[in-house]
Design an enzyme around this catalytic site. Structure first.
Site, short mmCIF file in Angstrom:
data_model
loop_
_atom_site.label_atom_id
_atom_site.label_comp_id
_atom_site.label_asym_id
_atom_site.label_seq_id
_atom_site.Cartn_x
_atom_site.Cartn_y
_atom_site.Cartn_z
CB THR A 136 -0.90 0.01 1.25
OG1 THR A 136 -1.55 1.28 1.38
CG2 THR A 136 -0.08 -0.23 2.52
CG ASP A 137 -1.12 4.93 -1.07
OD1 ASP A 137 -1.69 4.31 -0.15
OD2 ASP A 137 -1.72 5.77 -1.79
CD GLU A 138 -3.46 3.44 4.39
OE1 GLU A 138 -3.34 3.55 5.63
OE2 GLU A 138 -4.48 3.00 3.85
CE1 TYR A 161 -2.97 -2.59 5.76
CE2 TYR A 161 -3.25 -0.24 5.32
CZ TYR A 161 -3.10 -1.53 4.86
OH TYR A 161 -3.08 -1.79 3.52
CE LYS A 165 0.37 -4.75 2.97
NZ LYS A 165 0.20 -6.11 2.39
#
Length: 352
Positions: A136-138, A161, A165
Site C-alpha cells: 500500500t501507499d500508506e 496497519y 505492511k
C-alpha cells in the site's frame, strides 16, 4: 514452462476476488488456486462466479501455517505466487493491532519461508517463478499539499496497519537480496469497485445512504486519496508478476486524487439520479471526530510501471464510481450476507 498456476493468497477478499475473476478471464490456460483464511473480510460469495470454472480451486488456510502452504505448493506447483493476504482496515488496526502484526508481518514471513523452500526444492522447474507482494501507499506516511510518492520515498508509516505492511515490505525485500528469491512488490493507492467489504468508505456511504443512515465523514473531509479502480489494479498486478524485474517495486495509482468529502458528495449525486427520493442524499452527511493519526494526503507517482511495464489505468473516477454504485444497487443480497456477522457498519478506530 508449463501452463501458469497462480497461487493467490487472500483471494476471497476485495482485491483478491476481483483478481481471481480477472485471471480466469484473461489467462484461459491458467489455473488459479485461492488460498484464504476466510476471516470476516474473506467472503465466498465474492468468488461464486469462479466456482463453475474447472481451472479454479479454493484452499482454506492461513499464510502463517508454513506446513500447509508447503504441502499445497507441492500439490499444485505454482508458477506465480500473488500475496494479497492481509489485515487492511486502519480503524481495526487502531482497536486491535496484534492481529495485524501476526498476519501482515509474521504471516508474510512464513509464506516467504515456504516459498523459498519450494523454489529451492524445484529449481529446474521454477525458472520464471515470481513472488508478488501487494502492498500500500500508506507505508510512505502522509504528504503535504503537493508532491507524489515514488518508489524511492522514505517509509514513514503512521498507523499500526501501515507499520505492519511496511514491515512485510522490508522482509520481502530482504528475501530477494539475501536469498535470491525472485520477488516483486507493488504499492497501490486506494482501491474501489465491486466486492469491497462495507467498512470501507465507498461501500459504507453507498449502503448507509440507501438505508437513510448518517454518512460519516472524518474530521473536515479534506483528506485526499488517489482512487484506483480495482480492475485496473488487477491488470497492473498481472503485468507486475509476469513482467516485473525481480527485486523491483512498482507504484500503482489511479491518477484520480479526490478529497473524501468530494467522494461522498459524488456518491450522493449518483444516488440522487439512480435512486431518487424526497430529499437529497447529501443531507445525510455527518462530520465525525477524526481517527487518530489520520494521514492527510496520499498521491502516487506511477510513472515507473507505466514506463517500464506499459501499464496505465483506463477507468476515470467518474465512470468508476458510477459503476461501483450501480454494482451495490444490484447486489444488495451480497452486501447483506457479508455483513451478517458481527460487523454492523458501526464506527471503529476510536483508539480507546
Amino acid at each position: 514452462m508449463s501452463d501458469p498456476v497462480f497461487f493467490v493468497t487472500g483471494g476471497a477478499g476485495f482485491i483478491g476476488a476481483n483478481l481471481v475473476h480477472h485471471l480466469l478471464a484473461v489467462r484461459p490456460n491458467a489455473r488459479v488456486v485461492v488460498y484464504d483464511k476466510l476471516t470476516y473480510a474473506g467472503n465466498l460469495d465474492s468468488l461464486e462466479p469462479a466456482t463453475k470454472n474447472p481451472r479454479y480451486e479454493l484452499v482454506q488456510g492461513d499464510i502463517a501455517d508454513r506446513e500447509l502452504v508447503r504441502a499445497t505448493f507441492e500439490r499444485v506447483r505454482p508458477t506465480h505466487v500473488m500475496n494479497l493476504a492481509a489485515e487492511s482496515h486502519v480503524d481495526r488496526s487502531i482497536d486491535g493491532p496484534g492481529v495485524f502484526m501476526q498476519t501482515n508481518v509474521m504471516g508474510t514471513f512464513e509464506l516467504l519461508q515456504a516459498t523459498l523452500g519450494y523454489v529451492r526444492a524445484h529449481e529446474t522447474e521454477t525458472r520464471g517463478f515470481r513472488f508478488l507482494h501487494v502492498s500500500t501507499d500508506e507505508v510512505f506516511g502522509s504528504l503535504g499539499p503537493t508532491g507524489l510518492f515514488t518508489e524511492e520515498s522514505q517509509y514513514q508509516p503512521n498507523s499500526p496497519y501501515s507499520a505492519s505492511k511496511a514491515g512485510a515490505d522490508h522482509i520481502v525485500r530482504a528475501y530477494h537480496h539475501t536469498y535470491g528469491l525472485p520477488v516483486v512488490t507493488t504499492n497501490c493507492s486506494n482501491n474501489y469497485g465491486p466486492y469491497q467489504f462495507p467498512e470501507k468508505l465507498i461501500p459504507l456511504v453507498t449502503l448507509n445512504a440507501l438505508e437513510g443512515k448518517p454518512l460519516p465523514v472524518y474530521g473536515d473531509g479534506a483528506n485526499v486519496r488517489d482512487w484506483l479502480w480495482v480492475l485496473d489494479h488487477c491488470a497492473a498486478l498481472l503485468v507486475a508478476v509476469e513482467r516485473g524485474k525481480p527485486g523491483e517495486t512498482y507504484n500503482v495509482g489511479g491518477r484520480s486524487e479526490r478529497r473524501n468529502i468530494d467522494v461522498v458528495k459524488t456518491i450522493c449525486a449518483v444516488l440522487d439520479e439512480l435512486r431518487p427520493k424526497a430529499t437529497k442524499y447529501a443531507e445525510q452527511i455527518t462530520f465525525v471526530k477524526d481517527r487518530p493519526g489520520h494521514d492527510r494526503r496520499y498521491a502516487i507517482d506511477a510513472s515507473k510501471i507505466e514506463r517500464e511495464l506499459g501499464f496505465r489505468p483506463t477507468m476515470t473516477f467518474e465512470a468508476g464510481i458510477r459503476k461501483t454504485v450501480e454494482w451495490y444497487l444490484e447486489n444488495r443480497t451480497w452486501a447483506d450476507r457479508v455483513t451478517a456477522g458481527t460487523y454492523r457498519r458501526e464506527r471503529l478506530g476510536h483508539g480507546t
